[in-house]
Write a protein that holds these residues in place. Structure first.
Motif, mmCIF file in Angstrom:
data_model
loop_
_atom_site.group_PDB
_atom_site.id
_atom_site.type_symbol
_atom_site.label_atom_id
_atom_site.label_comp_id
_atom_site.label_asym_id
_atom_site.label_seq_id
_atom_site.Cartn_x
_atom_site.Cartn_y
_atom_site.Cartn_z
ATOM 1 N N ALA A 1 0.872 -1.176 0.000
ATOM 2 C CA ALA A 1 0.000 0.000 0.000
ATOM 3 C C ALA A 1 0.908 1.224 0.000
ATOM 4 C CB ALA A 1 -0.875 0.002 1.234
ATOM 5 N N ILE B 1 -5.568 -6.349 1.125
ATOM 6 C CA ILE B 1 -5.705 -4.899 1.320
ATOM 7 C C ILE B 1 -7.108 -4.485 0.877
ATOM 8 C CG2 ILE B 1 -4.829 -2.649 0.551
ATOM 9 C CD1 ILE B 1 -2.081 -3.960 0.241
ATOM 10 N N SER C 1 -0.085 -1.338 5.196
ATOM 11 C CA SER C 1 -1.229 -1.572 4.314
ATOM 12 C C SER C 1 -2.541 -1.624 5.103
ATOM 13 C CB SER C 1 -1.026 -2.863 3.533
ATOM 14 O OG SER C 1 -0.750 -3.917 4.423
#
Ligand SMILES: [Fe+2]
Length: 620
Positions: free
Chosen positions: A434, A573, A565
């Motif tokens: 992320a 995610i 994340s």
């Protein structure tokens, strides 16, 4: 008329779809984000529907071709030859594997046609670039280099487990290939297995565990010698031979012969989820060092064979950001670029690129200085209306901000007081990390932040480190890194000037003591070996995220935040506002920001789970 190529990776792990329009990436996403099954290997119907919708494609005839990321026939040949070579061993796994192969994978062309037919009407031409060519294409074509050496390393594709190639303008030439069963990725996975982590996903944990090994101890040296003497013969050029007497992956259902390993190392395989003791940390360090040695030798060979002074990397082993950092610091290449979706998900992108540049022979336009990945922000985006729909569904109170200035100022102030924030903005990232659009953020100065994030938010092992997202322009004030690292794929030392003295009565015996030592002024992102896995954030690539970190700097003097994340252990995610709100409510996150809307935990209605999500949390 535009030309569209759809790339697909599927049926192993981390299925994904990617779409190129005239050689530019329009969209890419992993199937797991839609189905909510981590590393989902099934045909990426949802991801494919999404990428086609981004282009407004409603019929398969509008695609020039669909490129699948490997050659099933070659894989089948490898399977048959391997069983033949090791026979009569492995009869049981042979008998269980073959019917599945014959029924599904061997007739991949038909299977793919059926699956594609379920997505859209019409037909499309199917192409099958080789697995490592797909990795190589995913590394070279979107890179910012006109010419580069290409290194791909993973567990295994069809036969290849590692390749060295040369990329120049729109051409890729594979120069060397290491074949199954001799595999750097499978060697590392065997240690992942022996240390009690899950193969194909626990490799990150093994890498995070390695710095807890005692580098100066005799144990680590002894383990390393044993690995080199008994398990793997490493040649000067980086090619290697595994001693298959110790490994079981060619014919069995596990990675290694546990009894032989126990005899060799003197302790048994760790039970998953049991306590992590020093021998496993030392073993993790030993295999990390051996892996780095192999990778650095392969890099040297790549440099000699190609003469290129830039290097691009892909394949699962390229997610080992510790070894990537070492490649950079070795000075073998002037610059390196790593595909952010280096695992098999990225194969979907590479397959589409291979179809465009190799099969169709189209020229390549290099944007010197920046790559073609759009910061890896290639997934779905959600509108204010989508966010408001989620809020209404849960009767969730929120505050709406009119602009990002005030929002960033407020969120920065919350971070500075120790709050943990879910940060959901713009397009979802492609690849395992992320990068500020589906992230959980915290204050890197806070010595309790790592523990809070690991135990109360992510429900994961306490030892695992967190990464800093730092303003690109401020990066060298904190880390010994002289270039951008936008994809969190480089590990570098924290600047010595950040260190602060240890308390006098400090004792370094146990893991937890090691973890919570205050060795730098940014303890939440400083790993136990004084390193950090860095994401540099530029205003150009992610204005929103940059602005937030900038606001944090204005208030605290520190131009970085903790970035992890947006998920809990065992879950992919988050993708949608609904996923984000659920994750927010299930954890001890303090605030959730989606677009310009701020949700405060104490204001939310009581949360009752309608699904047994905790049962899906896998043991480490
Ligand atoms: Fe692969």
């Amino acid at each position: 008329m535009s030309h569209y190529f759809l790339g697909i990776s599927a049926y192993y792990h981390d299925s994904a779809a990617a779409l190129l329009m005239d050689g530019e990436i329009l969209a890419a996403a992993q199937e797991e984000r839609f189905t909510r099954k981590k590393h989902d290997p099934s045909f990426p119907s949802n991801a494919a529907k999404y990428v086609l919708a981004e282009a407004g494609i409603t019929r398969l005839d509008e695609l020039q071709a669909v490129a699948f990321y490997d050659k099933p026939w070659l894989k089948f040949e490898r399977l048959l030859e391997t069983y033949h070579a090791f026979a009569p061993k492995g009869m049981r796994s042979f008998l269980s594997a073959i019917p599945v192969w014959v029924k599904e994978k061997l007739f991949m062309r038909n299977l793919l046609k059926v699956e594609l037919g379920r997505i859209a009407p019409g037909t499309a031409r199917l192409l099958f670039p080789e697995h490592h060519l797909s990795h190589a294409a995913s590394a070279f074509y979107p890179s910012p280099f006109e010419e580069a050496a290409i290194l791909t390393i993973d567990g295994v594709g069809e036969w290849a487990t590692a390749t060295i190639g040369h990329g120049k303008s729109n051409r890729i030439k594979i120069l060397r290939q290491l074949d199954f069963p001799h595999s750097v990725g499978l060697l590392y996975s065997a240690f992942t297995f022996y240390c009690g982590f899950k193969v194909n996903s626990g490799e990150y944990k093994l890498m995070g565990l390695a710095p807890y090994g005692n580098a100066k101890s005799d144990q680590v040296r002894t383990y390393e010698h044993k690995i080199r003497d008994e398990l793997v013969d490493i040649r000067p050029d980086g090619s290697m031979l595994l001693n298959m007497a110790y490994f079981n992956f060619a014919t069995g259902l596990t990675m290694c012969h546990e009894a032989k390993w126990q005899e060799l190392f003197g302790f048994p395989r760790r039970e998953p989820a049991s306590e992590l003791t020093q021998p496993y940390m030392d073993l993790a360090l030993a295999i990390q060092q051996v892996t780095e040695d192999i990778v650095l030798r392969l890099c040297k060979t790549a440099r000699e064979l190609t003469g290129a002074d830039r290097l691009v990397l892909a394949g699962g082993v390229s997610l080992n950001c510790v070894s990537n950092g070492k490649i950079l610091r070795s000075g073998a290449f002037k610059d390196i670029w790593i595909q952010p979706a280096s695992g098999d998900a990225g194969g979907a992108l590479g397959a589409a690129y291979a179809a465009w540049h190799i099969w169709k022979g189209e020229e390549r336009r290099v944007n010197l200085g920046s790559d073609a990945m759009n910061g890896a922000y290639l997934g779905p985006e959600f509108s204010a209306a989508d966010i408001l729909r989620t809020a209404r569904r849960h009767q969730a109170p929120f505050r709406e901000y009119s602009g990002s200035d005030e929002l960033c100022r407020d969120v920065a102030a919350m971070l500075a007081t120790g709050c943990v924030i879910g940060w959901f903005q713009g397009r979802m990232e492609f690849g395992p990390r992320a990068l500020g659009n589906r992230s959980i953020l915290g204050d890197p100065r806070n010595p309790d932040m790592q523990k809070k994030l690991n135990l109360k938010i992510k429900f994961r092992e306490g030892f695992r480190p967190f990464a800093p997202a730092v303003l690109e322009e401020d990066s060298s004030a904190y880390f010994e890194l002289d270039r951008p690292s936008p994809y969190m794929l480089l590990v570098a030392p924290v600047q010595k000037s950040r260190s602060i003295p240890l308390p006098e009565n400090y004792n370094q015996q146990g893991m937890w003591e090691k973890l919570y030592q205050l060795r730098s002024d940014i303890p939440a992102v400083t790993h136990v070996d004084y390193s950090a896995r860095i994401q540099t954030v530029s205003k150009r690539e992610n204005t929103n995220f940059w602005q937030l970190i900038r606001a944090f700097k204005e208030q605290t003097g520190y131009g970085l935040v903790v970035n992890t994340s947006f998920n809990v252990r065992g879950e992919p995610i988050v993708c949608t506002p609904e996923d984000a709100y659920r994750c927010f409510m299930r954890t001890e996150m303090d605030f959730l920001v989606m677009g310009n809307y701020l949700f405060a935990k104490p204001d939310q209605p009581a949360w009752k789970d309608d699904d047994d999500w905790q049962s899906r949390i896998e043991p480490d």
